[in-house]
Motif scaffolding. Sequence first.
Motif, PDB file in Angstrom:
ATOM      1  N   LEU A  70      -6.588   3.287   2.379  1.00  0.00           N
ATOM      2  CA  LEU A  70      -7.590   3.494   1.335  1.00  0.00           C
ATOM      3  C   LEU A  70      -7.761   2.194   0.570  1.00  0.00           C
ATOM      4  N   MET A  71      -8.982   1.660   0.600  1.00  0.00           N
ATOM      5  CA  MET A  71      -9.222   0.432  -0.156  1.00  0.00           C
ATOM      6  C   MET A  71     -10.067   0.758  -1.368  1.00  0.00           C
ATOM      7  N   ILE A  72      -9.483   0.637  -2.532  1.00  0.00           N
ATOM      8  CA  ILE A  72     -10.242   0.818  -3.766  1.00  0.00           C
ATOM      9  C   ILE A  72     -10.566  -0.590  -4.254  1.00  0.00           C
ATOM     10  N   THR A  73     -11.819  -1.003  -4.057  1.00  0.00           N
ATOM     11  CA  THR A  73     -12.157  -2.407  -4.268  1.00  0.00           C
ATOM     12  C   THR A  73     -11.834  -2.864  -5.683  1.00  0.00           C
ATOM     13  N   GLY A  74     -12.220  -2.056  -6.658  1.00  0.00           N
ATOM     14  CA  GLY A  74     -12.004  -2.460  -8.044  1.00  0.00           C
ATOM     15  C   GLY A  74     -10.536  -2.691  -8.339  1.00  0.00           C
ATOM     16  N   LEU A  75      -9.727  -1.746  -7.911  1.00  0.00           N
ATOM     17  CA  LEU A  75      -8.296  -1.842  -8.171  1.00  0.00           C
ATOM     18  C   LEU A  75      -7.691  -3.014  -7.399  1.00  0.00           C
ATOM     19  N   ASN A  76      -8.180  -3.210  -6.185  1.00  0.00           N
ATOM     20  CA  ASN A  76      -7.678  -4.325  -5.381  1.00  0.00           C
ATOM     21  C   ASN A  76      -8.020  -5.657  -6.044  1.00  0.00           C
ATOM     22  N   ASN A  77      -9.265  -5.772  -6.512  1.00  0.00           N
ATOM     23  CA  ASN A  77      -9.650  -7.011  -7.190  1.00  0.00           C
ATOM     24  C   ASN A  77      -8.796  -7.229  -8.422  1.00  0.00           C
ATOM     25  N   PHE A  78      -8.508  -6.144  -9.122  1.00  0.00           N
ATOM     26  CA  PHE A  78      -7.696  -6.257 -10.326  1.00  0.00           C
ATOM     27  C   PHE A  78      -6.299  -6.781  -9.979  1.00  0.00           C
ATOM     28  N   THR A  79      -5.711  -6.247  -8.910  1.00  0.00           N
ATOM     29  CA  THR A  79      -4.355  -6.672  -8.578  1.00  0.00           C
ATOM     30  C   THR A  79      -4.324  -8.103  -8.055  1.00  0.00           C
ATOM     31  N   GLU A  80      -5.462  -8.574  -7.563  1.00  0.00           N
ATOM     32  CA  GLU A  80      -5.491  -9.929  -7.002  1.00  0.00           C
ATOM     33  C   GLU A  80      -6.010 -10.958  -8.001  1.00  0.00           C
TER      34      GLU A  80
ATOM     35  N   SER B 148       5.234   5.507 -11.484  1.00  0.00           N
ATOM     36  CA  SER B 148       3.913   6.031 -11.123  1.00  0.00           C
ATOM     37  C   SER B 148       2.858   4.936 -11.248  1.00  0.00           C
ATOM     38  N   ILE B 149       2.959   4.108 -12.272  1.00  0.00           N
ATOM     39  CA  ILE B 149       2.020   2.988 -12.414  1.00  0.00           C
ATOM     40  C   ILE B 149       2.202   2.024 -11.235  1.00  0.00           C
ATOM     41  N   GLY B 150       3.474   1.728 -10.918  1.00  0.00           N
ATOM     42  CA  GLY B 150       3.764   0.811  -9.817  1.00  0.00           C
ATOM     43  C   GLY B 150       3.178   1.317  -8.501  1.00  0.00           C
ATOM     44  N   GLY B 151       3.342   2.596  -8.249  1.00  0.00           N
ATOM     45  CA  GLY B 151       2.834   3.175  -7.004  1.00  0.00           C
ATOM     46  C   GLY B 151       1.330   3.009  -6.877  1.00  0.00           C
ATOM     47  N   MET B 152       0.628   3.262  -7.976  1.00  0.00           N
ATOM     48  CA  MET B 152      -0.836   3.161  -7.919  1.00  0.00           C
ATOM     49  C   MET B 152      -1.278   1.716  -7.770  1.00  0.00           C
ATOM     50  N   LEU B 153      -0.581   0.805  -8.443  1.00  0.00           N
ATOM     51  CA  LEU B 153      -0.918  -0.612  -8.289  1.00  0.00           C
ATOM     52  C   LEU B 153      -0.708  -1.046  -6.843  1.00  0.00           C
ATOM     53  N   TYR B 154       0.338  -0.521  -6.217  1.00  0.00           N
ATOM     54  CA  TYR B 154       0.577  -0.867  -4.809  1.00  0.00           C
ATOM     55  C   TYR B 154      -0.574  -0.388  -3.932  1.00  0.00           C
ATOM     56  N   VAL B 155      -1.099   0.802  -4.236  1.00  0.00           N
ATOM     57  CA  VAL B 155      -2.243   1.285  -3.456  1.00  0.00           C
ATOM     58  C   VAL B 155      -3.383   0.273  -3.553  1.00  0.00           C
ATOM     59  N   GLY B 156      -3.600  -0.224  -4.765  1.00  0.00           N
ATOM     60  CA  GLY B 156      -4.657  -1.211  -4.942  1.00  0.00           C
ATOM     61  C   GLY B 156      -4.362  -2.497  -4.201  1.00  0.00           C
TER      62      GLY B 156
END
Lengths: 330, 350, 342, 269
Positions: C171-181, C247-255
Motif C-alpha cells: 500500500l503506497m500512501i503518497t502523502g505519508l510517504n512524501n512526509f516520511t521522506e 502505533s505511531i511507529g507502525g503507521m510511519l513505517y507503512v508510509g
Amino acid sequence: MSRLLSNRFKVPSLRKSADSEYLATILVLLGVWIFLIVISVINRSDFLSRATFGAITFNMCIIGVLAIGQGFVVISGGILDLSITVSMLISSFMTVVFYELGWNTPALIIGSILCAGAFGLFNSILVVWLKINPLIVTLATGFAGGGVLLIVFDRKLVDPKSWIADFGTSYLFRFPTAWWPMALLTIGAHFFFKYSRFGRHFLAVGGNPLSAKAMGISLKRMRVSTFVGAALIGGIAGIIFAGFTPEIRPNAGTYYMLPVIAAVVLAGFSLAGGRGSFLALFVSVGFLSTIPTALVFFGLKSIWETFIQGFILIIAVSIDAYRIVKARGR
Amino acid sequence: MSLKKSMAIKTVAIFSAFALIIPTTNATAAPKFKLCVALGGIPGILGALGTSGDPIAKAGAKARGWDYYEVSNKLDAPTAVKNADLIVQQKCSALIQFNGRPEVNPTIAKKLAKAKIPVITYDIAQPGWYFLGIDNLGAGKAGGAALGKLIKEKWNCQPDLVLESHGYGAGIVDSMRTGGMVDGLKSVCPDIDKSKFKAFEGNGEIAVSQPAARDILAANPTAKKIAVVGLNDAGVVGPLLAARQLGSDYEAMGWGQDGNLIAGDKVDPDLKGSVLYFLEGYSAYAFEVLDAIAKKQAPKMRDGAVNPAVLVKPCPVSAAQAQNIPIDKVRIKKLAKDPSKTLYSIYCPK
Amino acid sequence: MATNPTQLASHDHKLSKFEMIKKSLSGPGGTIVIGLALIIGTSAIWVGKMTFTSFNLYLVLGYLAIPLIIGIFASFSLLAGVVDLSIGAMVALSAVVFAYLCTGNVNEWLAAAITILVCLGFGAINGVAIVVFGANPIAATLGMLVGLRGLARIISQMRPGTGSSQDAISLMITGLNNFTEAQISFMPVLFIIALLLVFVTQGIISFTRGGRHVRAVGGDIVAARRAGLATERIKFFSLLASAFGASIGGMLYVGKLGGAPVTLGTNMEFTIYAALMIGGYSILRGGVGNPMGGFLGLLIIAVFANLVDNKGLDTRAADIFVGFLLLIIVFLDIRRGGDAFE
Amino acid sequence: MGGITLALADQSGANTKTLSHPAIEAKDISHSFGAVKALVNANISVSAGEVKAIVGDNGAGKSTLLKILSGLVIPDNGQIFLDGEKVSFTSPVEALKSGIQTVYQDLALIDTMSATQNVFVGREELASNWFLKKLGIVNDRHMHQEAIKALSDLGIKIPSLNATVRSMSGGQRQCLAIARAMLFGHKVIILDEPTAALGVHESAQVLSVVDQLRSKGLAILIVSHNMQHVFKITDSITVMRLGVSVASRKTKDTNPEEIVGLITGAISG
C-alpha cells in the motif's frame, strides 16, 4: 551427589505451603489441558489416535528440554537466559561437526554438550566476574552469538543415514526416543530441587541470594553452575534438534525462544527466582504443545496458534499473580 | 543537571560538526563501473540470495575490473528499503537485487528509478527491473508433474493426502511455485479429490513445516500415503520427516524446489527429487545483462517472469541423478574459477 | 547552630567547567560520545568524504527517526519500571491494521485514529494484567508479543483480494510517504520531529511534576506509594505511552516502506531496548536514564551500522557490535557504581 | 495542597492552639487477623511537642498499631482523634493528608532521585508563571532553597542536594526522610525504628533531628527496641504486651529496668 538434605535447610511450614501451591498450579494446568483434550474429542472423536499422540509428544521434545534449562535459570534467580537457543545451536552444529570427524556416539554427545557448556561458562563469567545482570548478558551474547554462528557455520547438513537422524524419528517404549530426555530431565530436576542439598542451594540462592550467601553458599559457584547447567541442558536440546532437522541454520532458534519462556511462565515459575515446579513445567509444555494440534482438528489455520498462545499466557500470568497477591493479603 | 546540559551541548556540537563538513560534496573523476549486490539475507544459502556474500558476482566484477559493493537485506523490509538508499548513495552503475520482502519492492523501485540505476532482480519480478530467474510457475509445474508420475506409478494416482507447504511471506513466488506444483501434479493425476489437498504455512523452514505437518497428519489419521509439495526443499523435507516420525506405516514422497537439499550425499530418503535452479550461481547469468549495461547498450526491458531478461533453465532432477551433483559450496568454488560458464551447463544432468 | 544555607548550596555550584566536562564524560553519555567520535573518525578516514554528505546524514538519521520515536515512548515504561516487550509486535499490528483499513477505503485519518485506539486498547490490556492483577511485566508483555504477532498475521491474511493468503499488505500512501521522506536542508523532517520529541520528553522527565512522578514510581514504587503518588495509574499510563509510540511507529513505517509486512518490528523490542540500555536506561529497574542518553544509544548503533554499510562489510558485524557494546557500557556503569548483579 | 510557606506558618501557630487536646489519640483499638488478636483495646496518645516511644516485645502489636495510625490497616474497633476531632482512615493517603506522616526504616526514599526531589516527591511545587504551571513545570530553584532551609534548620548536613540519595549514608537518608515529614506541616510524625540500622554517630545525628522536631511543636511517636535511645530522647513511654497497652510512664519517672519488666510481664502495669 544428591544426598538428603541436612536439617538446617528445612523450614517445615514454608515447604508445605510451597508444595501445595505448586500442586494447585499443576492441578489447574492439568485441568485446562484435560479440558482442551475433552473438547477436542467431543469435536472430533478421532482426536485420540496414535498419530495425535505422536504429534503432541514430538511437539514437546525440544521445547520441553529447553524449558527445563530455562526453568533452571529462572528458579535459581538468573532471571532469564535469552541465549539458550544459541547453546542449543552450538551443540547442534558441533554434533554434525563431530559426526563428520567420525567420533563415536558417547564422545560426540558429551563433546557437543560440553561445547554448549563452554558457551554457558562464557555467560557466567560475564555475570559473575563482571557483575553484569544476566538478562543483559544473555541478551548481548544472544545477539552476538547468532551473528558468530552464522559466520562460523553458515549451515550444516545432517546425514539422513546417520544414527542422529534415526534418533529423531525412532520410538522407545511407545514414546518418541527424543521425548525421553525431557521426561528424564523433568524427573531429575524435580528430585534434584526437592531432595538434594545442591538443588536446595539453587532454590535458596534464587529465593534470596543475600541470605543464601549468609548461610555460607558461594554465590559465584552457584551462578556459574546455573548458566553452565542451563547451557548444558540447551546442549541436550541441540542434539535432539540435530535429529529433527536435517539442515541446521543459525536463525532456527527464533522459533523456540518465545514458546520456551511462555512454558516456564505458564508453569508458575516466578521470574524473581526461588519458586517453580518442574512437574508443572512438564504439564505446561504438554498443554502448549497440544494447542496447535487441537487447532487443526477444529479446522483453524495454524496462524491462530500464536494468537491463542499469547493471550492464554497473559490470562495465566494475571490469574497467577492475582492468586499470589490474594494469598499474601490473607 | 549539568550532565544533561553538557550532553545536549555535545549533541549539538556533533551535528554542527556534520553540518560544517557537508558542503564538501563529491567531485568525481571518470566513474568506474560499479556493480552492487543487495543480498537476500536468507541464512544458509550461498550467493545473492543468502547471507554470506556473492562470490560469483564478486569474482565476475573483479575479472572485469569493476568496483564491487554489497549489502544484505536481512529478510527485513525496513533494511531492504534503507539498502536502496545506500545503493543510490554508492552511485552504483547496476544493482543485483534479491528481496525476500517483495511488498516493499515498489518503494525500492521508485528510489532506484529516480537515481537511474538499472536493477536485475532475482526470482521476484518487479516492473522496470530486469527479471533474472526461474520461470517459477514452469518450475513448479515441472516438479509437480515429476512427482505426479511417481504417484501414478506407486499409488495409482491415489494419494491419501497432498500437503502443500507454503511460504506465504514470499508472496507471488510462493503462489507460483507451490501452486504450480499442484497444477503439475494434477496434470498427471487429474482425479485427486480437492479435499485431499491441505495447504499450510511452512515458512520454507524445517523448524516450522515439520511440526505443522505433524499436526495435519494427526488430524487426518487414516491418511497414510502422503505426497508433499512446497515452496522449497526445506519446506518439503519438514513434512517428509514428520511422516516418518509419526510411524513406519506412513509412506511419504516429496518433490522439492530450489535444490537446496537435493545435492550431495546427505539427502532425505523420501525427497524423490527437486528442481535445481543453481541459485547460488545466478550471478553468472547476470553478467549477460550487466556487460550490456556496462557497454551502454542496455537490453530492452524485460521484467516479467513470462518475459524474462534471462531465463534460468530449471533442472528437474531425481534424487538418483542428484547424487552426482556436489553441494553448493563446492559448486560455487568451481564456478568462481571459471565464471564464463553457468552452473546449469556444468552440472545439470543431460 | 543553623548552618549557613549558602554554604550548603555552594557545594552544588562549585564545579568548574573542566570538572563539569569531566563529570559528564564519565557517564554513559560520555562513553557514547567518545565512541561516536571514534566511529565517525574511523568512518571519515576509512569511508572518506561520503561520511559527511547530506545524503549519508539522511541515511543515518532518516532511518533512525522511527525507531527513535518508538523508543522514546517506550522509554516511559522503562522509566516507570515496567518493561514492555510487546512494542515490536505492536508496531507490526499497527502497520497491518492501518494498511488493512486504508486498503478497505477508510479515510486515512480515520484509519490512523482507529489504529491508535486499537493499539491503546492492547496497551490497556497490558496495563490491566500488570497493574490490576500484578502480573510480571516481562511475562505479561511477552504474552502480548506472541499474541499480537499472531493477530497481525491473521488480520493480514483476512484481507480479501489476492485470493491466496498474504503475509504483507502492499500500500503506497503518497502523502505519508512524501512526509516520511521529506527533508529540510540536510535534515530529514521525521528526524527533526523525533529530536524535538526527545527534547520535549527530556523536559517532561526533568522539569515537570508528571515526569518526576514517573521516575519516582520506577525508582522505588513502595516509597512513591508512601509519598502519596498514584503509582498504579502512572504505571498504567506508561504502558499506554509505549503502545501509543508503537502505533505511531507502525503507521510511519507503512508510509516509509509502502507496505505493511507482518514481520515488521521482529526483534525490535530487543534492538531498541539494547540501544536504550546503552544510553543509560535499564530494563531491570526503573527511574534511571534520560531521553538524551537513549537518543545517543540509538545514534551510536546507527552510526556504526552506517560505517559497516558504507564499507560493504559483513552486515552481521552490526549485531555483534550491539552485543558487545551493551556489555561494555553496562560493565563501565557498574565500575562507576551502577547496579552490580549481586 | 498549599504552598510550603503556608504550611510552615501553620506549624508555628500549632503550639498554642492545640494544647487542650493531644495531637493524636487512639482509643480502645482492637484488631484481629483471622483468629489472632493483634490488638485488644489499645490506647495511646501523643501531645504536640511530645516525643513518645512505643516499646514492646515482638508480636506485642506495635507494628499493627503503627499501621492503623498511618492508615495501612483499618481497625476492627476503636477511635482515632486528631486534635480532638474524630477521624477514620481508609488509606495511607488519607492519613497523610490529615497530617500524619510515617517514616519507615527503609523504603522511605527513592534511590534514583536527588535529595531535593525526594523531599518534594508527590508535592512538587509548580512554577509561578501560569503557562508553565499549566504545563506542570516544577520550580526546582525554589524547592532547592526550601530544602536547604529546612535541612539547615534541623542541623542536617548533606554534601550535595543534587546528587542521588543512593550515595548517602543511612543516617543522612533517615534525617532526610524525617525532614521531608516535617516540611509538609504534618502534625504527627511516626518513626518506625529510626535508629535500627545505624551506627553510633549516625544515630546521634537522627536523635538530634528528633530533638529539633520536638522543639518545633510536633507530636512524635517512635517505635524502637533500643532502650538507650528511648531514654535519651523521649518524654514518655507506652509499653505494649500481647496486644494490650499495659502501661504508660513519663520517661523521667521511670528506668530501663522497670520498662523491661513491663515488656516481659515481670512487672504488671
